[in-house]
Motif scaffolding. Structure first.
Motif, short mmCIF file in Angstrom:
data_model
loop_
_atom_site.label_atom_id
_atom_site.label_comp_id
_atom_site.label_asym_id
_atom_site.label_seq_id
_atom_site.Cartn_x
_atom_site.Cartn_y
_atom_site.Cartn_z
N ALA A 255 -9.38 3.49 9.61
CA ALA A 255 -8.11 2.77 9.56
C ALA A 255 -8.23 1.47 8.77
CB ALA A 255 -7.61 2.49 10.97
N GLY A 256 -9.46 0.96 8.60
CA GLY A 256 -9.65 -0.28 7.89
C GLY A 256 -9.34 -0.18 6.41
N ASN A 257 -9.36 1.02 5.84
CA ASN A 257 -9.03 1.19 4.43
C ASN A 257 -7.51 1.27 4.30
OD1 ASN A 257 -8.75 1.81 1.75
ND2 ASN A 257 -10.29 3.44 1.75
N ARG A 258 -6.87 0.13 4.12
CA ARG A 258 -5.42 0.06 4.16
C ARG A 258 -4.77 0.67 2.92
NH1 ARG A 258 -3.33 -4.83 4.04
NH2 ARG A 258 -1.48 -4.22 5.21
N MET A 259 -5.53 0.89 1.84
CA MET A 259 -4.95 1.47 0.63
C MET A 259 -4.81 2.98 0.75
SD MET A 259 -3.93 -0.86 -1.34
CE MET A 259 -3.42 0.27 -2.63
N ALA A 412 -0.72 9.79 -3.44
CA ALA A 412 -1.05 10.33 -2.12
C ALA A 412 -1.63 9.26 -1.22
CB ALA A 412 -2.03 11.49 -2.27
N ASP A 413 -2.43 8.36 -1.79
CA ASP A 413 -2.99 7.25 -1.01
C ASP A 413 -1.90 6.34 -0.47
OD1 ASP A 413 -5.48 8.24 -1.60
OD2 ASP A 413 -6.03 6.64 -3.00
N VAL A 414 -0.90 6.05 -1.31
CA VAL A 414 0.13 5.07 -0.96
C VAL A 414 1.24 5.68 -0.12
CG1 VAL A 414 1.88 3.49 -1.88
CG2 VAL A 414 -0.37 3.64 -2.98
N PHE A 415 1.68 6.91 -0.50
CA PHE A 415 2.87 7.51 0.13
C PHE A 415 2.55 8.68 1.05
CE2 PHE A 415 4.37 5.63 -3.88
CZ PHE A 415 5.42 4.85 -3.42
N PHE A 475 -2.23 -4.30 -15.92
CA PHE A 475 -3.23 -4.87 -15.02
C PHE A 475 -2.55 -5.71 -13.93
CE2 PHE A 475 -6.32 -8.09 -13.74
CZ PHE A 475 -7.47 -7.32 -13.53
N VAL A 476 -1.56 -6.51 -14.33
CA VAL A 476 -0.83 -7.34 -13.37
C VAL A 476 -0.07 -6.45 -12.37
CG1 VAL A 476 1.01 -9.04 -13.10
CG2 VAL A 476 -0.64 -9.25 -14.98
N ALA A 477 0.59 -5.40 -12.89
CA ALA A 477 1.33 -4.51 -11.99
C ALA A 477 0.40 -3.87 -10.97
CB ALA A 477 2.04 -3.43 -12.82
N ASN A 478 -0.79 -3.46 -11.40
CA ASN A 478 -1.75 -2.85 -10.48
C ASN A 478 -2.20 -3.84 -9.41
OD1 ASN A 478 -3.61 -0.68 -9.67
ND2 ASN A 478 -5.22 -2.02 -10.47
N LEU A 479 -2.38 -5.10 -9.78
CA LEU A 479 -2.78 -6.11 -8.80
C LEU A 479 -1.72 -6.28 -7.71
CD1 LEU A 479 -4.34 -9.04 -10.90
CD2 LEU A 479 -5.52 -7.41 -9.41
N LEU A 480 -0.46 -6.04 -8.07
CA LEU A 480 0.64 -6.27 -7.13
C LEU A 480 0.85 -5.12 -6.16
CD1 LEU A 480 3.26 -7.88 -9.56
CD2 LEU A 480 1.81 -9.04 -7.88
N VAL A 481 0.18 -3.99 -6.37
CA VAL A 481 0.34 -2.85 -5.47
C VAL A 481 -0.30 -3.18 -4.12
CG1 VAL A 481 -0.20 -0.42 -5.05
CG2 VAL A 481 0.42 -1.19 -7.34
N ARG A 482 0.48 -3.06 -3.06
CA ARG A 482 0.00 -3.35 -1.72
C ARG A 482 0.33 -2.15 -0.81
NH1 ARG A 482 -1.97 -6.86 -4.18
NH2 ARG A 482 -1.97 -9.11 -3.81
N PRO A 483 -0.36 -2.03 0.32
CA PRO A 483 0.01 -0.96 1.27
C PRO A 483 1.45 -1.11 1.72
CG PRO A 483 -2.12 -1.94 1.84
CD PRO A 483 -1.53 -2.81 0.78
N LEU A 484 2.09 0.01 1.98
CA LEU A 484 3.48 0.01 2.42
C LEU A 484 3.63 -0.49 3.85
CD1 LEU A 484 4.69 3.43 0.99
CD2 LEU A 484 5.56 1.19 0.32
N ALA A 485 4.76 -1.11 4.11
CA ALA A 485 5.07 -1.54 5.48
C ALA A 485 5.31 -0.32 6.36
CB ALA A 485 6.30 -2.45 5.48
N GLU A 486 5.05 -0.45 7.62
CA GLU A 486 5.14 0.67 8.56
C GLU A 486 6.54 1.29 8.60
OE1 GLU A 486 3.36 3.37 10.91
OE2 GLU A 486 2.36 1.62 10.02
N ARG A 487 7.56 0.51 8.29
CA ARG A 487 8.94 1.02 8.41
C ARG A 487 9.26 2.12 7.40
NH1 ARG A 487 12.44 -1.50 4.62
NH2 ARG A 487 11.40 -3.09 3.36
N TRP A 488 8.45 2.27 6.35
CA TRP A 488 8.73 3.29 5.35
C TRP A 488 8.22 4.67 5.76
CZ3 TRP A 488 12.27 2.16 2.04
CH2 TRP A 488 12.42 0.86 1.56
N PHE A 489 7.37 4.74 6.74
CA PHE A 489 6.74 6.03 7.08
C PHE A 489 7.58 6.82 8.09
CE2 PHE A 489 3.18 3.32 5.75
CZ PHE A 489 2.67 4.11 4.73
#
Length: 547
Positions: A255-259, A412-415, A475-489
């Motif tokens: 669970a620690g791998n949030r990505m 698949a990792d994100v969604f 490169f900047v766009a990739n840096l901004l990718v974060r795990p999704l908030a729980e409300r999206w799942f």
């Protein structure tokens, strides 16, 4: 109860129904990648359609000193004329129509694919792609350009979209432990399709060419029929794992791998997230830069190095005679072939590496290293180092291909995996956009430099720096990718059961175990041998670079 899957659907499922292709105990998951490769190796010929344009541009004037041209021929006249040879520019639009339809069909039919399953989608892709070639063959036979656009462009483009995304959802579900490698194997096939199809088409055109015709309609008809058969074999080879299946002995990431999420985002919500559009921008920028180079690879090498390619560094391209220009063009063709090979190999290498270092770091490498190499290429050209220039672009094109192969695993990792095929389909509109933006930007900047009188190594300097800027933005766009908030799942109760319930607490169902079997080896040989033949042909042409 034994470790089998219990069918809960009412009545017997049809041959094409998703429930019919749920794997049973004893199924080997390594049979699925060859099925995906069979489809991608066929639709990958979209990159090789240019082999038909020159023969078709002389379809009516074969053996004559000049083409049967109509100087006043307008757009509508070109579509229906039976007395004028077609212009190459009109024929090339077939490819553009196909790429646009790829993105649109993948976006429109992605949700249907998830519901219907990969077998139905693979069947539809086979009928559209193979059938599109047959319609185009009729267009060549009747000398009707609109039929070629309809066949290989519109209908074939729908087959491209369905065929491209059909294995993605299936493979990431079968290989949750190796998502990048699995999608890399299939999408490598798309890059390799032209490597096999182009020399095959050239051989067939030569075989069928005669005083009565250019041999193109026969080639299109034969290849269309062949693609239809091969893709049907791939479609009927698809299986999907039962709900709850996982590889024997594999446990989900900590669970620690949030990505890497353990949840699933519904298709209707994915495009509402910032993460979707950041990934869209990343793919668009990466593809725009790479496809721009592919569009001008041959003239770029010739115009930068000129006579230096044949041991005459004192002569520019314009100063060479016809024989010398032919030698230079042959070397440039070898350069294009080498780039294509690295594009293919990069799809498997980078996607597999992403399983170890993570998708975010892999894309950061694409953008950071790409920036450096694009910026350094004018320097290599300025010092006259052909070897460094070629090396830089081989690495760049490997990352261009790697971007295609890694993005499904990133999604698949994100969604999550529930709707990843459909989400991937919508994301492919970035490819359609890049297919217009990249070549337009590169050719426009080059023309501006030519009009300003710039020649030689300096001709492409500004172009390459702007492409480096594309990658810096990525490169900047990739840096901004974060795990999704729980409300999206979605809630676990909303997940689709796939028509089956598990009776195996381990989650493996006795599926996917075991080493190579005769059937698996035969399936891999069926797709592997054509790939090896294509690699051999490509390398033999690229060797001219090193003579």
């Amino acid at each position: 109860m034994d470790a089998r899957v219990v069918d809960r659907s009412p009545g017997a499922p049809g041959l094409l129904d998703r429930e019919r292709i749920v794997a049973r105990a004893g199924f080997n998951r390594w049979l699925v990648p060859p099925a995906a490769l069979a489809i991608h190796l066929c639709i990958g010929m979209s990159y090789g359609l240019s082999v038909f344009w020159l023969p078709l541009s002389r379809a009516l004037s074969l053996g004559q000193p000049a083409p049967a041209a109509c100087p006043e021929m307008g757009f509508l006249t070109a579509l229906v004329t039976t007395t004028c040879d077609w212009r190459v520019s009109d024929l090339v639009l077939t490819f553009s129509i196909g790429i646009v339809m790829l993105g649109l069909s993948a976006a429109l039919f992605g949700g249907w694919l998830e519901r219907a399953g990969p077998r139905k989608a693979g069947l539809a892709a086979a009928l559209c792609w193979g059938g599109g070639f047959l319609v185009a063959a009729l267009g060549v036979f009747l000398h009707q350009l609109w039929l070629i656009w309809l066949g290989m462009g519109l209908i074939g483009g729908i087959g491209l979209g369905l065929g491209y995304i059909s294995p993605v959802s299936t493979l990431v579900k079968w290989f949750p432990d190796r998502r990048g490698m699995a999608t890399g194997m299939a999408i490598m096939g798309f890059g390799g399709g032209a490597m096999i199809g182009s020399p095959l088409a050239d051989m067939l055109i030569t075989r069928f060419k005669g005083p009565d015709g250019a041999g193109v309609w026969q080639t299109l008809a034969l290849m269309g029929a062949g693609y239809l058969v091969v893709m049907l074999c791939g479609a009927f080879g698809y299986r999907v794992p039962p709900a709850g299946w996982r590889p024997d002995g594999w446990t989900p990431p900590a669970a620690g791998n949030r990505m890497i999420t353990s949840g699933h985002v519904h298709l209707r919500d994915a495009h509402k997230t910032a993460q979707f559009w950041l990934l869209w921008a990343m793919l668009c920028l990466n593809v725009s830069a790479g496809i721009g180079v592919l569009a001008l690879a041959s003239p770029m090498l010739q115009e930068i190095f000129g006579g230096a390619l044949i041991g005459r560094p004192d002569l520019g391209l314009a100063q060479l005679d016809a024989g010398q220009k032919a030698q230079v063009a042959a070397i440039a063709a070898g350069f294009v072939g080498l780039l294509s090979l690295f594009n293919i190999l990069g799809r498997f290498f980078w996607a597999t590496l992403s399983d170890r270092i993570g998708r975010k770091l892999t894309y950061a490498t694409f953008f950071a290293l790409g920036c450096v190499l694009y910026a350094a290429a004018p320097w290599a050209a300025g010092i006259g180092s052909q070897a460094l220039f070629v090396l830089f672009f081989c690495v760049i094109l490997s990352m261009y291909g790697g971007g295609f192969a890694t993005i499904p695993a990133y999604l698949a990792d994100v969604f999550g995996t529930q709707f990843v095929g459909a989400i991937h389909g919508r994301l492919l509109t970035a490819w359609s956009t890049a297919g217009v933006v990249g070549p337009f930007v590169v050719t426009a900047i080059r023309q501006a430099q030519v009009d300003a009188g710039v020649q030689g190594a300096a001709l492409y300097g500004r172009t390459l720096l702007i492409l480096a800027g594309f990658l810096a933005a990525g490169f900047v766009a990739n840096l901004l990718v974060r795990p999704l908030a729980e409300r999206w799942f979605m809630r676990p109760a909303d997940a689709r059961s796939g028509g089956a319930v598990a009776a195996d607490p381990s989650g493996s169902f006795g599926i996917g175990r075991g080493g190579p079997t005769p059937v698996a080896l035969l399936a891999w040989a069926a797709v592997g041998l054509p790939i090896l033949w294509g690699v051999w042909i490509t390398l033999s042409k690229a060797l001219i670079l090193f003579r």
